[in-house]
Design an enzyme around this catalytic site. Structure first.
Site, PDB file in Angstrom:
ATOM      1  N   LYS A  77       1.521   2.899  -4.009  1.00 34.55           N
ATOM      2  CA  LYS A  77       0.151   3.319  -3.721  1.00 34.55           C
ATOM      3  C   LYS A  77       0.041   3.880  -2.295  1.00 34.55           C
ATOM      4  O   LYS A  77       0.666   4.864  -2.000  1.00 34.55           O
ATOM      5  CB  LYS A  77      -0.792   2.154  -3.994  1.00 34.55           C
ATOM      6  CG  LYS A  77      -0.492   1.393  -5.310  1.00 34.55           C
ATOM      7  CD  LYS A  77      -0.730   2.216  -6.560  1.00 34.55           C
ATOM      8  CE  LYS A  77      -0.155   1.611  -7.837  1.00 34.55           C
ATOM      9  NZ  LYS A  77      -0.560   0.247  -8.120  1.00 34.55           N
TER      10      LYS A  77
ATOM     11  N   TYR B  80      -4.898  -7.362 -10.767  1.00 32.35           N
ATOM     12  CA  TYR B  80      -4.257  -6.156 -11.291  1.00 32.35           C
ATOM     13  C   TYR B  80      -3.731  -6.442 -12.712  1.00 32.35           C
ATOM     14  O   TYR B  80      -3.050  -7.459 -12.923  1.00 32.35           O
ATOM     15  CB  TYR B  80      -3.110  -5.733 -10.369  1.00 32.35           C
ATOM     16  CG  TYR B  80      -2.311  -4.583 -10.912  1.00 32.35           C
ATOM     17  CD1 TYR B  80      -2.858  -3.298 -10.969  1.00 32.35           C
ATOM     18  CD2 TYR B  80      -1.023  -4.761 -11.398  1.00 32.35           C
ATOM     19  CE1 TYR B  80      -2.124  -2.245 -11.489  1.00 32.35           C
ATOM     20  CE2 TYR B  80      -0.292  -3.711 -11.920  1.00 32.35           C
ATOM     21  CZ  TYR B  80      -0.849  -2.456 -11.960  1.00 32.35           C
ATOM     22  OH  TYR B  80      -0.140  -1.405 -12.484  1.00 32.35           O
TER      23      TYR B  80
ATOM     24  N   ASP C 181      -1.407 -10.068  -2.517  1.00 30.35           N
ATOM     25  CA  ASP C 181      -1.104  -8.693  -2.901  1.00 30.35           C
ATOM     26  C   ASP C 181      -1.959  -7.810  -1.997  1.00 30.35           C
ATOM     27  O   ASP C 181      -3.184  -7.741  -2.154  1.00 30.35           O
ATOM     28  CB  ASP C 181      -1.442  -8.499  -4.384  1.00 30.35           C
ATOM     29  CG  ASP C 181      -1.115  -7.091  -4.878  1.00 30.35           C
ATOM     30  OD1 ASP C 181      -1.077  -6.166  -4.048  1.00 30.35           O
ATOM     31  OD2 ASP C 181      -0.918  -6.919  -6.093  1.00 30.35           O
TER      32      ASP C 181
ATOM     33  N   ARG D 224      23.721  -2.334  -4.235  1.00 30.20           N
ATOM     34  CA  ARG D 224      22.669  -3.231  -4.755  1.00 30.20           C
ATOM     35  C   ARG D 224      22.310  -4.257  -3.686  1.00 30.20           C
ATOM     36  O   ARG D 224      21.151  -4.605  -3.504  1.00 30.20           O
ATOM     37  CB  ARG D 224      23.118  -3.932  -6.048  1.00 30.20           C
ATOM     38  CG  ARG D 224      22.072  -4.920  -6.517  1.00 30.20           C
ATOM     39  CD  ARG D 224      22.262  -5.562  -7.893  1.00 30.20           C
ATOM     40  NE  ARG D 224      23.539  -5.427  -8.518  1.00 30.20           N
ATOM     41  CZ  ARG D 224      24.610  -6.193  -8.249  1.00 30.20           C
ATOM     42  NH1 ARG D 224      24.518  -7.163  -7.347  1.00 30.20           N
ATOM     43  NH2 ARG D 224      25.748  -5.995  -8.872  1.00 30.20           N
TER      44      ARG D 224
HETATM   45  C1  PLP Z   1      -0.036  -0.819  -8.950  1.00 29.76           C
HETATM   46  C2  PLP Z   1      -0.258  -2.211  -8.535  1.00 29.76           C
HETATM   47  C3  PLP Z   1       0.702  -3.207  -8.770  1.00 29.76           C
HETATM   48  C4  PLP Z   1       1.987  -2.927  -9.528  1.00 29.76           C
HETATM   49  O1  PLP Z   1       2.816  -2.081  -8.832  1.00 29.76           O
HETATM   50  P1  PLP Z   1       3.855  -1.040  -9.529  1.00 29.76           P
HETATM   51  O2  PLP Z   1       4.438  -0.353  -8.367  1.00 29.76           O
HETATM   52  O3  PLP Z   1       3.029  -0.153 -10.415  1.00 29.76           O
HETATM   53  O4  PLP Z   1       4.805  -1.859 -10.300  1.00 29.76           O
HETATM   54  C5  PLP Z   1       0.443  -4.475  -8.309  1.00 29.76           C
HETATM   55  N1  PLP Z   1      -0.697  -4.779  -7.661  1.00 29.76           N
HETATM   56  C6  PLP Z   1      -1.649  -3.864  -7.429  1.00 29.76           C
HETATM   57  C7  PLP Z   1      -2.889  -4.257  -6.713  1.00 29.76           C
HETATM   58  C8  PLP Z   1      -1.475  -2.552  -7.858  1.00 29.76           C
HETATM   59  O5  PLP Z   1      -2.430  -1.645  -7.633  1.00 29.76           O
END
Ligand code: PLP
Length: 379
Positions: A195, A98, A170, A46
């Site tokens: 992504k 998001y 982000d 961890r």
């Molecule tokens: C998908 C996404 C998230 C969340 O991420 P997860 O891996 O699904 O928890 C946060 N910000 C953006 C812009 C996203 O597209």
């Protein structure tokens, strides 16, 4: 080192015990000690794992960061950053956020006495009227999801620094191939690694990158204390995906440019949202801070009827109707009923998110085939 070279080499070196060129998957929960407290830098998985360490170093290098931390999902990473806050603290966020981040902030952290302001950041000076002594964090997405608004990163960093407020971007939609916010003076970059960074729709993961040692140390404490860490197999898959990030992004951006122009000329399409179009309201800011304009496109139909959007989505043959984005295959989505369903309709419409808005994650297929699919689906 340039970006493509970093994508292939940064953070990884041949395994010292065997020379394996690819970082091994250290599928182990614990590490043997020769005497209590005497070990090779690893005690319990961890806290540290060599496969995860390699990925954290690789992602940090790509974002021009000194420090990187990986988490079990993008939201687990966001959750960790929010845990830097205390009751009474206030956060100023992009309004076009998001959906899962909006849900985490409003349905979880609001209950712990943290106040969130969701505002349009088209003019970054708007932020100033929301700043007070309790403001501790400015949370920005750019490009935003799903309207692809572009926010002036340098402008945000300047205002935040003058007021001693932490900033987080982000960077999921852009990826470090397109923009590296830390270079503009932003404190923290967060990613849904799920992504583009992973890129193959086979992993859920998050990451946090920073050059601020104090912030990093607090986040690393939380990573271990709260425990939302990714497994070594997933870290390996992302290490593999990263090696082609620059190639994939080049093609995502190339295909998206062709499709954005195609859609803009289509008689049934009302409006196309893609920051590379001169018609995009933030095109000038986009040009000033992005190396390319990304693979995400949203568009609306000349119709107010949600059923018309559904028809197009059902007609697609190549674009798959699915949540998520950033994989090699093209996806389509309907934000109002999918990713952004957790945002109340009034809030959505206030942010300009119409019921006929369709979002495309343009993949790396041959663009002629993608355009043929759009032509038959829109009709
Ligand atoms: C998908 C996404 C998230 C969340 O991420 P997860 O891996 O699904 O928890 C946060 N910000 C953006 C812009 C996203 O597209």
């Amino acid at each position: 080192m340039k970006f493509g070279t970093k994508a292939i080499h940064a953070g990884v070196s041949p395994d010292p015990t065997t020379g394996a060129i690819m970082t091994p998957i250290y599928q182990t929960s614990t590490f043997v000690q020769s005497s209590p407290g005497k070990h090779k830098g690893y005690e319990y998985a961890r806290t540290h794992n060599p496969t995860r360490d390699a990925l954290q170093a690789s992602l940090a290098a790509l974002e021009n960061a000194q420090f990187g931390l990986c988490f079990a999902s993008g939201l687990a990473a966001t959750d960790t950053i929010a845990k830097l806050l205390r009751p009474g603290d206030e956060v100023i966020c992009t309004n076009d956020l998001y959906g899962g981040t909006y849900r985490l902030f409003t349905k979880v952290f609001q209950n712990y006495g943290i106040k969130f302001h969701f505002i349009s950041m088209d003019d970054v000076n708007t932020i100033k009227q929301y700043i007070n002594a309790n403001t501790k964090l400015i949370w920005v997405e750019t490009p935003t999801n799903p309207l692809l608004n572009i926010i002036d990163i340098k402008g945000i960093a300047t205002i935040a620094k003058a007021n001693n407020i932490l900033t987080c971007i982000d960077n999921t939609f852009a990826t470090p191939y397109i923009q590296t916010p830390l270079d503009f003076g932003i404190d923290i970059v967060v990613h849904s690694v799920t992504k583009y960074l992973s890129g193959h729709s086979d992993v859920v993961m998050g990451a946090i990158l920073t050059n601020n040692k104090e912030v990093h140390d607090k986040l690393m404490f939380l990573q271990n204390a709260c425990g939302a860490v990714p497994g070594p197999q997933d870290c390996f898959l992302v290490l593999r995906g990263i090696k082609t990030l620059h190639l994939r992004m080049e093609r995502h951006c190339f295909n998206a440019a062709k499709i954005a122009h195609y859609l803009e000329a289509h008689p049934k399409v009302e409006k196309v949202y893609w920051p590379g179009l001169t018609s995009h309201k933030n095109h000038e800011v986009a040009k000033s801070q992005m190396n390319a304009f990304g693979g995400m496109i949203s568009f609306t139909l000349h119709s107010e009827k949600i059923e018309d959007a559904f028809k197009v989505l059902e007609n697609f043959k190549l674009f798959c109707l699915a949540e998520s984005l950033g994989g090699v295959e093209s996806l389509c989505g309907h934000p109002a009923s999918m990713t952004h369903a957790s945002i109340p309709r009034e809030e959505r419409l206030k942010a300009g998110l119409k019921d006929t808005l369709i979002r495309l994650s343009v993949g790396v297929e041959d663009v002629e085939d993608l355009i043929d699919d759009l032509a038959q689906a829109i009709g």
